[in-house]
Write a protein that holds these residues in place. Structure first.
Motif: not given
Lengths: 230, 285
Positions: A54-82
């Protein structure tokens, strides 16, 4: 499960793709995002699966704040999504079975666990008989079922579908929507972007309508939409 | 691991012409590098052959008792640089002159007294056959009282030294240049593969593959291409060596260890080039 709070997204300096978007989606919910093309539906989904920050504001997905996630965490998050797309995004030189298995393989699943899981989801989407067919040998509806099977195979918490019926005829559209409803009935949340109100109207699922990047209507959880904007 | 191998091989199967082209190009770049290695190898062999001829000659003052010379030979042989010392008597010197200088055979046979002095021919150990050591030993030899003259072809040894350093410097520069060319070629072919597989990489990301996982097949692919290119280069080098050996002169080829090191070099080059290329292009896909 997913929370947007005062989210803005700008791809260029002059125009905002999303303006002050706030909503929550609970586990197991089925939500339609509707609106004309360019309204911001796909952008909302891309923010959810961390394809864009996001350019501003906060996005929380499955317990993760999307501003702070690393690329590795993104990979982990996507495994819980289809994730399902309008253009299916299947690999042409792989069979239906291999396309589905691909999603398991890249997450490092054990080799002998892959085949039974793949056959289970192909059976679930009604394509077990065509496991060895290549995408070019399948109809549009069947290709989208393979894509849904691929999205399902990692047992996701949520299915994110971006105009999944955009390339399908009416009959195939009905089949895919029914499939998504069945998946939702088994407890998986479904977030689907569509401009086709004929899909949305007969259902009682929550509808969020976007116009020029802003939410103009949100029926709320489990509400039948009162206005359509169509 | 299985998937990494399969995906790397799939890339060869899917784009056989591009892969063949990449391996051939890498092969030719490494071939030129190997050719240069062969030239350096043969040059070194020739130079060390020349260096073997580096010799210091001490001319013995006429009338010096043989016992004194014999004791001195023992001393000289104890020098750490000295390999062997040969005593050439006056008669042996004359005999040699008669045999070697055939055009003066008449002059030497008519002599009433032998004009040639006795000498000590001193050969140095390998590693000491350069200007610095030769001069140092020659200076030490001049300290013997019976030494009438000490000769060692200073100019010649100096030139040999210079030739050796030039060969080493040119070898380093050209070797580095062709090594860099091979890296660029491998990097470019991997870049083409990364771009050609952009859609697949994007999909891998969307289904939750980590960057490390996405990278691995490309690294393996680069290593395989480097190894195959190295093998091709070895074959081409052998053909070149065989042709030169048959048509021009007996040349030397890489030893088994050197050939294995060459292959390993090709493999590591492929790995490094693909790592650099993938790191640069992966975030953009």
């Amino acid at each position: 499960m997913i929370r947007f709070s005062k989210v803005f997204k700008a791809f260029t300096k002059d125009s905002l793709a999303l303006k002050d978007i706030s909503f929550r989606i609970a586990r197991g919910e089925f939500v339609f995002f509707t609106g004309h093309s360019g309204a911001g539906k796909s952008t909302v989904l891309r923010l959810i699966y961390a394809d864009e920050p996001p350019t501003s504001g906060t996005v929380w997905v499955l317990g993760s704040h999307m501003h702070e996630v690393s690329r590795r965490e993104i990979a982990g998050l996507r495994r819980r999504m289809g994730i399902v797309f309008q253009d299916f995004r299947l690999l042409e030189e792989r069979t239906a079975e291999e396309n589905v298995a691909f999603a398991l393989e890249v997450t490092g699943a054990r080799h002998n666990a892959i085949s039974p899981k793949v056959m289970r989801v192909l059976t679930q989407v009604g394509l077990a008989a065509k496991a060895h067919a290549y995408p070019r040998e399948l109809s549009g509806g069947e290709q989208q079922r393979v894509a849904i099977a691929r999205a399902l195979v990692n047992d996701p918490v949520v299915i994110i579908a971006d105009e999944p019926t955009g390339n399908l005829d009416e009959r195939a559209t009905r089949g895919v929507v029914q499939l998504l409803r069945d998946i939702n009935a088994m407890g998986t949340a479904v977030i689907m972007a569509t401009h086709d109100l004929s899909i949305v109207r007969p259902t009682s699922y929550r509808t969020v309508e976007l116009q020029d990047g802003a939410i103009v209507f949100d029926s709320g959880e489990g509400q039948v939409p009162m206005t359509s904007g169509a | 691991m299985r998937l990494t191998v399969r995906e790397a091989l799939r890339s060869f199967r899917r784009a056989p012409v591009l892969s063949l082209l990449a391996v051939t190009t890498i092969g030719f770049a490494l071939f030129v590098l190997g050719l240069f290695g062969l030239v350096a190898l043969n040059l070194r062999a020739t130079l060390s052959g020349l260096a073997e001829r580096v010799e210091i000659v001490l001319y013995v003052t006429r009338g010096t008792p043989v016992e004194i010379v014999t004791i001195a030979i023992g001393d000289i042989q104890a020098f750490p640089e000295v390999d062997e010392v040969e005593y050439v008597t006056e008669d042996q010197a004359l005999e040699r002159a008669r045999q070697e200088l055939t055009e003066f055979q008449g002059v030497y046979s008519d002599l009433e007294t032998n004009p040639l002095p006795a000498s000590l021919e001193i050969r140095l150990k390998p590693g000491f056959r350069d200007n610095e050591h030769v001069t140092a030993v020659a200076e030490r030899l001049q300290g013997f009282r019976f030494a009438e003259d000490v000769r060692y072809g200073g100019d010649w040894v100096e030139k040999l030294d210079r030739l050796r350093s030039i060969a080493a410097a040119v070898g380093l520069v050209i070797g580095a240049a062709f090594g860099a060319a091979a890296v660029i070629i491998i990097g470019t072919t991997i870049r083409m593969t990364v771009l050609a597989r952009g859609r697949e990489i994007q999909l891998m990301r969307l289904v939750g593959a980590t960057d490390g996982f996405i990278r691995r097949p490309f690294l393996l692919e680069g290593a395989i291409k480097g190894a195959l290119g190295g093998a091709l280069a070895l074959v081409l080098n052998y053909v070149a060596y065989a042709a030169v050996s048959r048509a021009l002169f007996e040349a030397a080829f890489f030893s088994a260890g050197q050939a294995a090191a060459f292959l390993l070099f090709g493999t590591l080059l492929g790995l490094a080039a693909s790592a650099a290329s993938v790191n640069r292009h992966l975030p953009a896909t």
